[in-house]
Motif scaffolding. Structure first.
Motif, mmCIF file in Angstrom:
data_model
loop_
_atom_site.group_PDB
_atom_site.id
_atom_site.type_symbol
_atom_site.label_atom_id
_atom_site.label_comp_id
_atom_site.label_asym_id
_atom_site.label_seq_id
_atom_site.Cartn_x
_atom_site.Cartn_y
_atom_site.Cartn_z
ATOM 1 N N ARG A 143 0.843 -1.207 0.000
ATOM 2 C CA ARG A 143 0.000 0.000 0.000
ATOM 3 C C ARG A 143 0.875 1.253 0.000
ATOM 4 N NH1 ARG A 143 -3.510 2.778 4.107
ATOM 5 N NH2 ARG A 143 -2.711 1.331 5.679
ATOM 6 N N ALA A 144 2.017 1.202 0.686
ATOM 7 C CA ALA A 144 2.930 2.350 0.675
ATOM 8 C C ALA A 144 3.456 2.603 -0.729
ATOM 9 C CB ALA A 144 4.080 2.101 1.643
ATOM 10 N N LEU A 145 3.773 1.538 -1.475
ATOM 11 C CA LEU A 145 4.243 1.704 -2.849
ATOM 12 C C LEU A 145 3.150 2.271 -3.747
ATOM 13 C CD1 LEU A 145 6.364 -1.533 -3.183
ATOM 14 C CD2 LEU A 145 7.212 0.800 -3.496
ATOM 15 N N TRP A 146 1.902 1.931 -3.495
ATOM 16 C CA TRP A 146 0.801 2.556 -4.241
ATOM 17 C C TRP A 146 0.815 4.065 -4.015
ATOM 18 C CZ3 TRP A 146 -3.801 -1.063 -2.505
ATOM 19 C CH2 TRP A 146 -3.608 -2.337 -3.045
ATOM 20 N N ARG A 147 1.048 4.465 -2.752
ATOM 21 C CA ARG A 147 1.072 5.897 -2.420
ATOM 22 C C ARG A 147 2.267 6.571 -3.101
ATOM 23 N NH1 ARG A 147 -2.633 7.839 -2.263
ATOM 24 N NH2 ARG A 147 -3.364 5.976 -3.311
ATOM 25 N N ILE A 148 3.412 5.907 -3.099
ATOM 26 C CA ILE A 148 4.600 6.469 -3.747
ATOM 27 C C ILE A 148 4.335 6.678 -5.237
ATOM 28 C CG2 ILE A 148 6.986 5.962 -4.417
ATOM 29 C CD1 ILE A 148 7.281 4.532 -1.697
ATOM 30 N N GLN A 149 3.768 5.666 -5.882
ATOM 31 C CA GLN A 149 3.485 5.766 -7.318
ATOM 32 C C GLN A 149 2.519 6.909 -7.620
ATOM 33 O OE1 GLN A 149 0.488 5.053 -9.068
ATOM 34 N NE2 GLN A 149 1.382 5.195 -11.124
ATOM 35 N N SER A 150 1.569 7.134 -6.734
ATOM 36 C CA SER A 150 0.535 8.137 -6.997
ATOM 37 C C SER A 150 1.066 9.558 -7.022
ATOM 38 C CB SER A 150 -0.580 8.025 -5.949
ATOM 39 O OG SER A 150 -0.182 8.566 -4.689
ATOM 40 N N VAL A 151 2.219 9.806 -6.369
ATOM 41 C CA VAL A 151 2.751 11.175 -6.318
ATOM 42 C C VAL A 151 4.006 11.331 -7.180
ATOM 43 C CG1 VAL A 151 1.754 11.677 -4.053
ATOM 44 C CG2 VAL A 151 4.052 10.684 -4.192
ATOM 45 N N SER A 197 3.296 -4.040 -9.083
ATOM 46 C CA SER A 197 1.907 -3.983 -8.630
ATOM 47 C C SER A 197 1.450 -2.562 -8.333
ATOM 48 C CB SER A 197 1.725 -4.856 -7.383
ATOM 49 O OG SER A 197 2.224 -4.222 -6.216
ATOM 50 N N ALA A 198 2.423 -1.674 -8.062
ATOM 51 C CA ALA A 198 2.074 -0.283 -7.750
ATOM 52 C C ALA A 198 1.626 0.481 -8.984
ATOM 53 C CB ALA A 198 3.254 0.419 -7.097
ATOM 54 N N GLY A 199 1.914 -0.045 -10.182
ATOM 55 C CA GLY A 199 1.441 0.599 -11.399
ATOM 56 C C GLY A 199 2.454 1.435 -12.137
ATOM 57 N N PHE A 200 3.740 1.327 -11.770
ATOM 58 C CA PHE A 200 4.767 2.063 -12.514
ATOM 59 C C PHE A 200 4.838 1.532 -13.946
ATOM 60 C CE2 PHE A 200 6.288 2.881 -8.172
ATOM 61 C CZ PHE A 200 6.569 4.240 -8.257
ATOM 62 N N LYS A 201 5.166 2.422 -14.886
ATOM 63 C CA LYS A 201 5.265 2.036 -16.292
ATOM 64 C C LYS A 201 6.492 1.152 -16.553
ATOM 65 C CE LYS A 201 1.838 4.630 -18.092
ATOM 66 N NZ LYS A 201 1.340 5.270 -16.876
ATOM 67 N N GLY A 202 7.560 1.394 -15.807
ATOM 68 C CA GLY A 202 8.783 0.624 -15.968
ATOM 69 C C GLY A 202 9.659 0.747 -14.750
ATOM 70 N N TRP A 203 10.667 -0.110 -14.658
ATOM 71 C CA TRP A 203 11.564 -0.086 -13.502
ATOM 72 C C TRP A 203 12.856 -0.816 -13.856
ATOM 73 C CZ3 TRP A 203 7.084 -2.729 -14.029
ATOM 74 C CH2 TRP A 203 7.171 -4.116 -14.082
ATOM 75 N N GLU A 204 13.876 -0.565 -13.056
ATOM 76 C CA GLU A 204 15.164 -1.219 -13.255
ATOM 77 C C GLU A 204 15.814 -1.485 -11.913
ATOM 78 O OE1 GLU A 204 17.271 1.594 -15.628
ATOM 79 O OE2 GLU A 204 17.670 2.977 -13.962
ATOM 80 N N TRP A 205 16.533 -2.592 -11.838
ATOM 81 C CA TRP A 205 17.304 -2.905 -10.634
ATOM 82 C C TRP A 205 18.608 -2.134 -10.721
ATOM 83 C CZ3 TRP A 205 15.516 -5.507 -6.569
ATOM 84 C CH2 TRP A 205 16.430 -5.846 -5.571
ATOM 85 N N PHE A 206 18.884 -1.283 -9.724
ATOM 86 C CA PHE A 206 20.073 -0.447 -9.807
ATOM 87 C C PHE A 206 21.261 -1.039 -9.063
ATOM 88 C CE2 PHE A 206 22.886 3.087 -8.748
ATOM 89 C CZ PHE A 206 23.073 3.628 -10.009
ATOM 90 N N SER A 207 21.073 -1.460 -7.838
ATOM 91 C CA SER A 207 22.205 -1.981 -7.067
ATOM 92 C C SER A 207 21.724 -2.818 -5.898
ATOM 93 C CB SER A 207 23.097 -0.846 -6.551
ATOM 94 O OG SER A 207 22.454 -0.169 -5.489
ATOM 95 N N GLU A 208 22.633 -3.571 -5.333
ATOM 96 C CA GLU A 208 22.410 -4.213 -4.041
ATOM 97 C C GLU A 208 23.720 -4.164 -3.265
ATOM 98 O OE1 GLU A 208 22.047 -8.770 -4.635
ATOM 99 O OE2 GLU A 208 21.117 -7.860 -6.400
ATOM 100 N N PHE A 209 23.615 -3.914 -1.974
ATOM 101 C CA PHE A 209 24.809 -3.672 -1.162
ATOM 102 C C PHE A 209 24.464 -3.872 0.306
ATOM 103 C CE2 PHE A 209 22.367 0.155 -1.581
ATOM 104 C CZ PHE A 209 22.447 0.795 -0.359
ATOM 105 N N ARG A 210 25.479 -4.008 1.122
ATOM 106 C CA ARG A 210 25.264 -4.108 2.564
ATOM 107 C C ARG A 210 25.532 -2.739 3.185
ATOM 108 N NH1 ARG A 210 24.283 -8.090 5.813
ATOM 109 N NH2 ARG A 210 24.886 -9.718 4.323
#
Length: 253
Positions: A143-151, A197-210
């Motif tokens: 639900r938080a990601l839905w809110r992020i996508q909306s703004v 699921s949030a409805g973004f048109k596209g996305w990419e994995w940028f990084s992973e790190f500790r």
């Protein structure tokens, strides 16, 4: 400064640095922030002491920072054992940011609002929305990601804890029964599915790190996704420093 509890290490100038739990400066390249944010409006969700807000302002953005209105507003469960009184929690939420804001002469705007209440009606829309290390503390990160996508007008940068292993399925690890203040750690695949699921048109994995603590103690494994609401990927996302090789890892299981 020393009387406050700081989440972020922030350079206040003149050789003065705040004693934050985390020093994000060595990890900046892992977040995929464009070098030049001039003419961009930015929303920093869960700004805490304000490191990323002030950094994005330094890069030219007009920044709005959000945080919770009270310490009891987060999704604390019944097993949560407070290590601060409500008054101490309020001070932790607000005083470090305000001191850094004043010392730096910042123009960052601040709005106190729960992430679940963020919408175009309550806060407006922004060219870039940044959300770092907030989702694990939410009972409902979807639900938080839905809110992020909306703004999000153009792009969003979302960083969250993930397990240091790969999965063939979009699964999430539930950890809410341990401390009552962190809830879900999604697999890499689940994180991507949640963003989709949030409805973004596209996305990419940028990084992973500790992300380790400032004192060198081992911290949590993180993943960063950059998503967009435009039909085509925004070209200004290309203007970044590549993730530092000595920090990024790609765990195999």
């Amino acid at each position: 400064m020393e009387s406050f509890r700081w989440y972020h290490t922030i350079d206040l100038g003149g050789g003065v640095e705040t004693p934050g739990d985390y020093d994000h400066r060595p990890y900046l390249s892992c977040y995929g922030l464009p070098r030049d944010l001039s003419q961009k409006t930015v929303l920093d969700i869960g700004a805490s002491s304000g490191f990323f807000s002030f950094e994005m302002e330094r890069r030219g953005a007009q920044v709005t920072a959000t945080d919770l209105p009270t310490w009891t507003a987060p999704d604390f469960g019944r097993l949560y054992q407070p290590d601060m009184t409500p008054e101490q929690g309020l001070r932790y939420l607000h005083d470090p940011f305000q001191l850094a804001h004043k010392t730096l002469g910042s123009r960052v705007k601040r709005q106190l609002i729960n992430i679940y209440d963020i919408s175009p009606q309550t806060i407006g829309t922004f060219d870039l929305v940044f959300c770092g290390s907030v989702l694990p503390h939410l009972t409902d990160p979807v639900r938080a990601l839905w809110r992020i996508q909306s703004v999000t007008k153009e792009a969003a940068i979302i960083a969250t804890g993930i397990p240091p292993l790969k999965s063939s399925r979009p699964v999430a690890l539930f950890i809410g029964h341990y401390s009552g203040d962190t809830w879900w750690i999604p697999s890499r695949e689940a994180f991507e599915a949640m963003v989709k699921s949030a409805g973004f048109k596209g996305w990419e994995w940028f990084s992973e790190f500790r992300l380790n603590y400032r004192n060198g103690q081992e911290g949590s494994y993180h993943g960063v996704i950059r998503a967009w609401n435009t039909l085509e990927r925004p070209r200004w996302l290309d203007d970044v420093d590549p993730p530092a090789e000595e920090l990024t890892v790609r765990a195999e299981f």
